[in-house]
Design a protein around this motif. Structure first.
Motif, PDB file in Angstrom:
ATOM      1  N   ARG A   8      37.022  50.964  70.940  1.00 33.18           N
ATOM      2  CA  ARG A   8      37.803  51.037  72.178  1.00 33.18           C
ATOM      3  C   ARG A   8      39.304  51.054  71.859  1.00 33.18           C
ATOM      4  N   VAL A  55      53.455  46.818  77.266  1.00 29.62           N
ATOM      5  CA  VAL A  55      52.272  46.541  78.098  1.00 29.62           C
ATOM      6  C   VAL A  55      52.663  45.933  79.442  1.00 29.62           C
ATOM      7  N   ALA A  56      53.822  45.290  79.494  1.00 28.10           N
ATOM      8  CA  ALA A  56      54.402  44.784  80.747  1.00 28.10           C
ATOM      9  C   ALA A  56      55.899  44.678  80.463  1.00 28.10           C
ATOM     10  N   PRO A  57      56.726  44.625  81.496  1.00 25.65           N
ATOM     11  CA  PRO A  57      58.180  44.633  81.253  1.00 25.65           C
ATOM     12  C   PRO A  57      58.612  43.526  80.291  1.00 25.65           C
ATOM     13  N   LYS A 107      57.510  42.945  77.357  1.00 24.19           N
ATOM     14  CA  LYS A 107      56.426  42.476  76.470  1.00 24.19           C
ATOM     15  C   LYS A 107      56.239  43.459  75.301  1.00 24.19           C
ATOM     16  N   ASN A 153      37.403  38.439  69.599  1.00 27.49           N
ATOM     17  CA  ASN A 153      38.046  37.992  70.831  1.00 27.49           C
ATOM     18  C   ASN A 153      39.544  38.285  70.819  1.00 27.49           C
ATOM     19  N   ALA A 196      39.859  41.840  71.772  1.00 24.04           N
ATOM     20  CA  ALA A 196      39.627  42.006  73.212  1.00 24.04           C
ATOM     21  C   ALA A 196      40.825  41.507  74.023  1.00 24.04           C
ATOM     22  N   PHE A 197      41.443  40.425  73.557  1.00 18.38           N
ATOM     23  CA  PHE A 197      42.626  39.848  74.200  1.00 18.38           C
ATOM     24  C   PHE A 197      43.722  40.920  74.315  1.00 18.38           C
ATOM     25  N   LEU A 238      43.282  44.209  73.895  1.00 19.81           N
ATOM     26  CA  LEU A 238      42.757  45.349  74.661  1.00 19.81           C
ATOM     27  C   LEU A 238      43.014  45.168  76.148  1.00 19.81           C
ATOM     28  N   GLY A 239      42.893  43.942  76.610  1.00 19.65           N
ATOM     29  CA  GLY A 239      43.172  43.652  78.021  1.00 19.65           C
ATOM     30  C   GLY A 239      44.615  43.987  78.372  1.00 19.65           C
ATOM     31  N   GLN A 240      45.525  43.728  77.446  1.00 16.27           N
ATOM     32  CA  GLN A 240      46.942  44.053  77.690  1.00 16.27           C
ATOM     33  C   GLN A 240      47.157  45.560  77.630  1.00 16.27           C
ATOM     34  N   ALA A 262      45.151  47.802  78.392  1.00 19.54           N
ATOM     35  CA  ALA A 262      44.535  48.440  79.556  1.00 19.54           C
ATOM     36  C   ALA A 262      45.475  48.479  80.758  1.00 19.54           C
ATOM     37  N   LEU A 263      46.571  47.733  80.705  1.00 17.41           N
ATOM     38  CA  LEU A 263      47.515  47.712  81.830  1.00 17.41           C
ATOM     39  C   LEU A 263      48.377  48.969  81.879  1.00 17.41           C
TER      40      LEU A 263
END
Lengths: 161, 161
Positions: free
Chosen positions: B20, B37-39, B41, B145, B148-149, B151-153, B155-156
């Motif tokens: 992924r 991934v976010a402002p 970050k 994990n 995955a942690f 990957l969650g970011q 995905a934003l």
């Protein structure tokens, strides 16, 4: 026995991710839970309900018991955030979250390694015979990763002072 | 044997998370990899190097072999993003990422369940005797994990059209 040590590691990973999520959510008030993990993305309160719903679905999937909050699906799984007018309150979500995770953990710790390698409830006996990887243990690992996935998003929000 | 099925599930989870991540990173050009991934970050390019460095550290930790890109630590682990003037290029990171993950997977698939339950290299024999949960299998689950942690970011960020 090796299979017990392997299962213990996976349960340890589940518990540590769950405790991490619990520490984040439980430290926040209703207002702080309204924050989005990134602009236009899910709010923390939605993620809390979403994780509760996904965990609740594990109860029948792993044949631990009936669901405790099936009404969360329509709010936190099939509807994106900010499309449902009124979410449950933080207190209601916390109560469901605690109850679901407590019931799950009791089930998890009662499983033998052979129980973990049984098929999960969404696969037919026929399909499971062809693909024994569709077992409960794979579900546990997958849901632990799902939790870590959202923990990564939650970590983008500065902790309250 | 149950222990082999349990190990197979964990390897399956590692592989699916890795694939992924690979699909996300490999689809992006240098410019797209500069997105945060976010402002404020981490940028995607930093996360790619970070995951490569963390995975590279598994080679000696699990006694698979020597590190392939130890120079990534100072850039992607001990330094936060946007504090190092010149990062490796996307092509350099991709090359290290592919090589590290390929070597890791070869090591992983050669381990028996008993190998997975051996101590990892950062724990002393004495401490491991007291706490056998400090084994390689727990490291595998923990790094899955971790993947995955992030990957969650990742995905934003909206996927490129």
């Amino acid at each position: 026995m090796p299979e017990q040590a392997l299962v213990a590691s996976a349960l340890g990973a589940w518990k540590s991710n769950l405790e991490r999520a619990d520490r984040v959510f439980s430290a926040l008030n209703e207002e702080q839970l309204q924050k989005e993990v990134a602009p236009g993305k899910n709010r923390l309160i939605y993620l809390w309900g979403h994780l509760t719903a996904v965990h609740d679905r594990l109860l029948p999937l792993l044949e631990i018991g009936p669901r405790l909050c099936p009404e969360f699906d329509g709010i936190f799984i099939t509807s994106p955030d900010k499309t449902v007018a009124q979410l449950p309150t933080a207190a209601e979500i916390k109560s469901a979250w605690d109850e679901v995770n407590s019931k799950l953990l009791a089930g998890f710790t009662s499983f033998s390694p052979a129980d973990w390698l049984q098929k999960h409830a969404s696969v037919s006996a026929e399909d499971f015979a062809k693909d024994p990887s569709l077992n409960r243990f794979a579900v546990l690992l997958s849901r632990t990763n799902h939790l870590a996935f959202h923990l990564g998003q939650m970590a983008l929000i500065p902790k309250p002072a």
